[in-house]
Design a protein around this motif. Structure first.
Motif, PDB file in Angstrom:
ATOM      1  N   VAL A  13       0.865  -1.181   0.000  1.00  0.00           N
ATOM      2  CA  VAL A  13       0.000   0.000   0.000  1.00  0.00           C
ATOM      3  C   VAL A  13       0.897   1.225   0.000  1.00  0.00           C
ATOM      4  O   VAL A  13       1.874   1.295   0.740  1.00  0.00           O
ATOM      5  N   ASN A  14       0.560   2.171  -0.854  1.00  0.00           N
ATOM      6  CA  ASN A  14       1.297   3.425  -0.887  1.00  0.00           C
ATOM      7  C   ASN A  14       0.339   4.576  -1.177  1.00  0.00           C
ATOM      8  O   ASN A  14      -0.802   4.370  -1.580  1.00  0.00           O
ATOM      9  N   GLU A  15       0.828   5.777  -0.930  1.00  0.00           N
ATOM     10  CA  GLU A  15       0.061   6.961  -1.245  1.00  0.00           C
ATOM     11  C   GLU A  15       0.047   7.106  -2.766  1.00  0.00           C
ATOM     12  O   GLU A  15       1.046   6.845  -3.435  1.00  0.00           O
ATOM     13  N   ILE A  16      -1.097   7.498  -3.332  1.00  0.00           N
ATOM     14  CA  ILE A  16      -1.193   7.677  -4.781  1.00  0.00           C
ATOM     15  C   ILE A  16      -0.130   8.679  -5.223  1.00  0.00           C
ATOM     16  O   ILE A  16       0.045   9.737  -4.623  1.00  0.00           O
ATOM     17  N   GLY A  17       0.611   8.306  -6.250  1.00  0.00           N
ATOM     18  CA  GLY A  17       1.676   9.168  -6.766  1.00  0.00           C
ATOM     19  C   GLY A  17       3.039   8.840  -6.194  1.00  0.00           C
ATOM     20  O   GLY A  17       4.050   9.335  -6.667  1.00  0.00           O
ATOM     21  N   SER A  18       3.088   7.995  -5.159  1.00  0.00           N
ATOM     22  CA  SER A  18       4.355   7.607  -4.553  1.00  0.00           C
ATOM     23  C   SER A  18       4.668   6.165  -4.952  1.00  0.00           C
ATOM     24  O   SER A  18       3.781   5.324  -5.029  1.00  0.00           O
ATOM     25  N   SER A  19       5.924   5.902  -5.201  1.00  0.00           N
ATOM     26  CA  SER A  19       6.311   4.530  -5.529  1.00  0.00           C
ATOM     27  C   SER A  19       6.835   3.791  -4.306  1.00  0.00           C
ATOM     28  O   SER A  19       7.186   2.619  -4.372  1.00  0.00           O
ATOM     29  N   ILE A  20       6.877   4.474  -3.172  1.00  0.00           N
ATOM     30  CA  ILE A  20       7.408   3.872  -1.941  1.00  0.00           C
ATOM     31  C   ILE A  20       6.244   3.394  -1.066  1.00  0.00           C
ATOM     32  O   ILE A  20       5.461   4.206  -0.569  1.00  0.00           O
ATOM     33  N   PRO A  21       6.118   2.069  -0.872  1.00  0.00           N
ATOM     34  CA  PRO A  21       5.026   1.581  -0.021  1.00  0.00           C
ATOM     35  C   PRO A  21       5.281   1.902   1.447  1.00  0.00           C
ATOM     36  O   PRO A  21       6.408   1.869   1.905  1.00  0.00           O
ATOM     37  N   PHE A  22       4.209   2.229   2.168  1.00  0.00           N
ATOM     38  CA  PHE A  22       4.340   2.421   3.616  1.00  0.00           C
ATOM     39  C   PHE A  22       3.831   1.188   4.351  1.00  0.00           C
ATOM     40  O   PHE A  22       3.952   1.094   5.564  1.00  0.00           O
ATOM     41  N   TYR A  23       3.284   0.234   3.609  1.00  0.00           N
ATOM     42  CA  TYR A  23       2.783  -0.993   4.214  1.00  0.00           C
ATOM     43  C   TYR A  23       3.052  -2.129   3.231  1.00  0.00           C
ATOM     44  O   TYR A  23       2.693  -2.038   2.058  1.00  0.00           O
ATOM     45  N   THR A  24       3.712  -3.173   3.698  1.00  0.00           N
ATOM     46  CA  THR A  24       3.936  -4.371   2.895  1.00  0.00           C
ATOM     47  C   THR A  24       3.691  -5.577   3.788  1.00  0.00           C
ATOM     48  O   THR A  24       4.173  -5.618   4.924  1.00  0.00           O
ATOM     49  N   GLY A  31      -5.785 -10.098   1.259  1.00  0.00           N
ATOM     50  CA  GLY A  31      -6.621  -9.249   2.097  1.00  0.00           C
ATOM     51  C   GLY A  31      -5.778  -8.216   2.808  1.00  0.00           C
ATOM     52  O   GLY A  31      -4.554  -8.315   2.864  1.00  0.00           O
ATOM     53  N   ILE A  32      -6.464  -7.239   3.341  1.00  0.00           N
ATOM     54  CA  ILE A  32      -5.766  -6.183   4.060  1.00  0.00           C
ATOM     55  C   ILE A  32      -6.723  -5.611   5.096  1.00  0.00           C
ATOM     56  O   ILE A  32      -7.918  -5.502   4.857  1.00  0.00           O
ATOM     57  N   GLU A  33      -6.176  -5.289   6.258  1.00  0.00           N
ATOM     58  CA  GLU A  33      -6.967  -4.701   7.321  1.00  0.00           C
ATOM     59  C   GLU A  33      -6.075  -3.755   8.104  1.00  0.00           C
ATOM     60  O   GLU A  33      -4.946  -4.102   8.429  1.00  0.00           O
ATOM     61  N   PHE A  34      -6.577  -2.558   8.365  1.00  0.00           N
ATOM     62  CA  PHE A  34      -5.823  -1.545   9.112  1.00  0.00           C
ATOM     63  C   PHE A  34      -6.582  -1.158  10.365  1.00  0.00           C
ATOM     64  O   PHE A  34      -7.812  -1.151  10.370  1.00  0.00           O
ATOM     65  N   ASP A  35      -5.859  -0.756  11.393  1.00  0.00           N
ATOM     66  CA  ASP A  35      -6.466  -0.024  12.486  1.00  0.00           C
ATOM     67  C   ASP A  35      -6.585   1.408  11.990  1.00  0.00           C
ATOM     68  O   ASP A  35      -5.675   1.918  11.324  1.00  0.00           O
ATOM     69  N   LEU A  36      -7.694   2.067  12.298  1.00  0.00           N
ATOM     70  CA  LEU A  36      -7.892   3.434  11.811  1.00  0.00           C
ATOM     71  C   LEU A  36      -6.794   4.374  12.271  1.00  0.00           C
ATOM     72  O   LEU A  36      -6.463   5.329  11.590  1.00  0.00           O
ATOM     73  N   ASP A  37      -6.213   4.083  13.423  1.00  0.00           N
ATOM     74  CA  ASP A  37      -5.182   4.967  13.942  1.00  0.00           C
ATOM     75  C   ASP A  37      -3.884   4.873  13.155  1.00  0.00           C
ATOM     76  O   ASP A  37      -3.039   5.741  13.252  1.00  0.00           O
ATOM     77  N   THR A  38      -3.701   3.820  12.373  1.00  0.00           N
ATOM     78  CA  THR A  38      -2.475   3.692  11.591  1.00  0.00           C
ATOM     79  C   THR A  38      -2.596   4.385  10.242  1.00  0.00           C
ATOM     80  O   THR A  38      -1.610   4.541   9.541  1.00  0.00           O
ATOM     81  N   ILE A  39      -3.804   4.795   9.873  1.00  0.00           N
ATOM     82  CA  ILE A  39      -3.997   5.450   8.583  1.00  0.00           C
ATOM     83  C   ILE A  39      -3.815   6.950   8.762  1.00  0.00           C
ATOM     84  O   ILE A  39      -4.624   7.611   9.399  1.00  0.00           O
ATOM     85  N   ASP A  40      -2.710   7.468   8.224  1.00  0.00           N
ATOM     86  CA  ASP A  40      -2.501   8.907   8.296  1.00  0.00           C
ATOM     87  C   ASP A  40      -2.446   9.514   6.897  1.00  0.00           C
ATOM     88  O   ASP A  40      -2.081  10.651   6.714  1.00  0.00           O
ATOM     89  N   ARG A  41      -2.814   8.722   5.930  1.00  0.00           N
ATOM     90  CA  ARG A  41      -2.913   9.181   4.548  1.00  0.00           C
ATOM     91  C   ARG A  41      -4.298   8.768   4.063  1.00  0.00           C
ATOM     92  O   ARG A  41      -4.817   7.742   4.462  1.00  0.00           O
ATOM     93  N   ILE A  42      -4.880   9.549   3.186  1.00  0.00           N
ATOM     94  CA  ILE A  42      -6.216   9.171   2.733  1.00  0.00           C
ATOM     95  C   ILE A  42      -6.286   8.857   1.245  1.00  0.00           C
ATOM     96  O   ILE A  42      -7.233   8.250   0.793  1.00  0.00           O
ATOM     97  N   ASN A  43      -5.284   9.246   0.463  1.00  0.00           N
ATOM     98  CA  ASN A  43      -5.272   8.938  -0.967  1.00  0.00           C
ATOM     99  C   ASN A  43      -4.352   7.750  -1.198  1.00  0.00           C
ATOM    100  O   ASN A  43      -3.172   7.910  -1.488  1.00  0.00           O
ATOM    101  N   LEU A  44      -4.899   6.558  -1.058  1.00  0.00           N
ATOM    102  CA  LEU A  44      -4.092   5.350  -1.085  1.00  0.00           C
ATOM    103  C   LEU A  44      -4.394   4.490  -2.302  1.00  0.00           C
ATOM    104  O   LEU A  44      -5.469   4.565  -2.888  1.00  0.00           O
TER     105      LEU A  44
END
Length: 167
Positions: A13-24, A31-44
């Motif tokens: 998972v990375n921010e749109i426009g970035s080639s560097i994933p912040f989650y692998t 599947g994928i599941e996040f805690d809401l507190d770990t999401i600090d970007r919204i355009n993913l």
């Protein structure tokens, strides 16, 4: 969804426009599941690579990621409940998976020309201890919140606060 013959999946998972994933994450089921507190970007966006048993890899390519947060279901007080002004009551709701906190909007009764005044509270758990100060009809709703994301509001609940002694 599963890929026939896949033995392992890698989700990035990375921010749109970035080639560097912040989650692998490497897993046996997609599947994928996040805690809401770990999401600090919204355009993913995300990409899933399926490693097949023959050693080849099938990729989903980058896909925009829609973050869906469910709306909490209020439990207590029950709709139209009668409580006593000045006494503490509990407002509770169903937990939302991964929610680190909740925002509760409470509207107190209107007084003459004074409109209903909003009170916003935050709770780390799925309940709030609330003491209605005045008699009258209070309405409230709740939503799950994270650092930069908010879920939809629940349905509005009402409670009636009566003056002590039933007056």
């Amino acid at each position: 969804s599963k890929v026939e013959g896949a033995k392992r999946y890698t989700v990035q998972v990375n921010e749109i426009g970035s080639s560097i994933p912040f989650y692998t994450k490497v897993m046996e089921e997609p599947g994928i599941e996040f805690d809401l507190d770990t999401i600090d970007r919204i355009n993913l966006e995300y990409k899933v690579d399926a490693e097949l048993v023959d050693g080849t890899t099938v990729s989903s390519g980058k896909v925009p990621m829609e973050i869906k947060i469910s709306s909490p279901l209020p439990h207590l007080p029950t709709p139209g409940a009668q409580v006593i002004a000045g006494e503490t009551t509990i407002m509770s709701w169903e937990k939302v998976a991964g929610a680190p906190a909740y925002e509760i909007l409470i509207l107190s009764p209107a007084r003459g020309r004074k409109p209903a005044s909003p009170l916003v509270e935050t709770a780390k758990e799925n309940f709030l201890l609330f003491t209605p100060q005045d008699s009258g009809r209070y309405t409230w709703k709740v939503r799950a919140v994270g650092r930069k994301v908010q879920g939809p509001w629940s349905k509005v609940r009402a409670l009636n606060a009566n003056a002590p002694g039933g007056n």
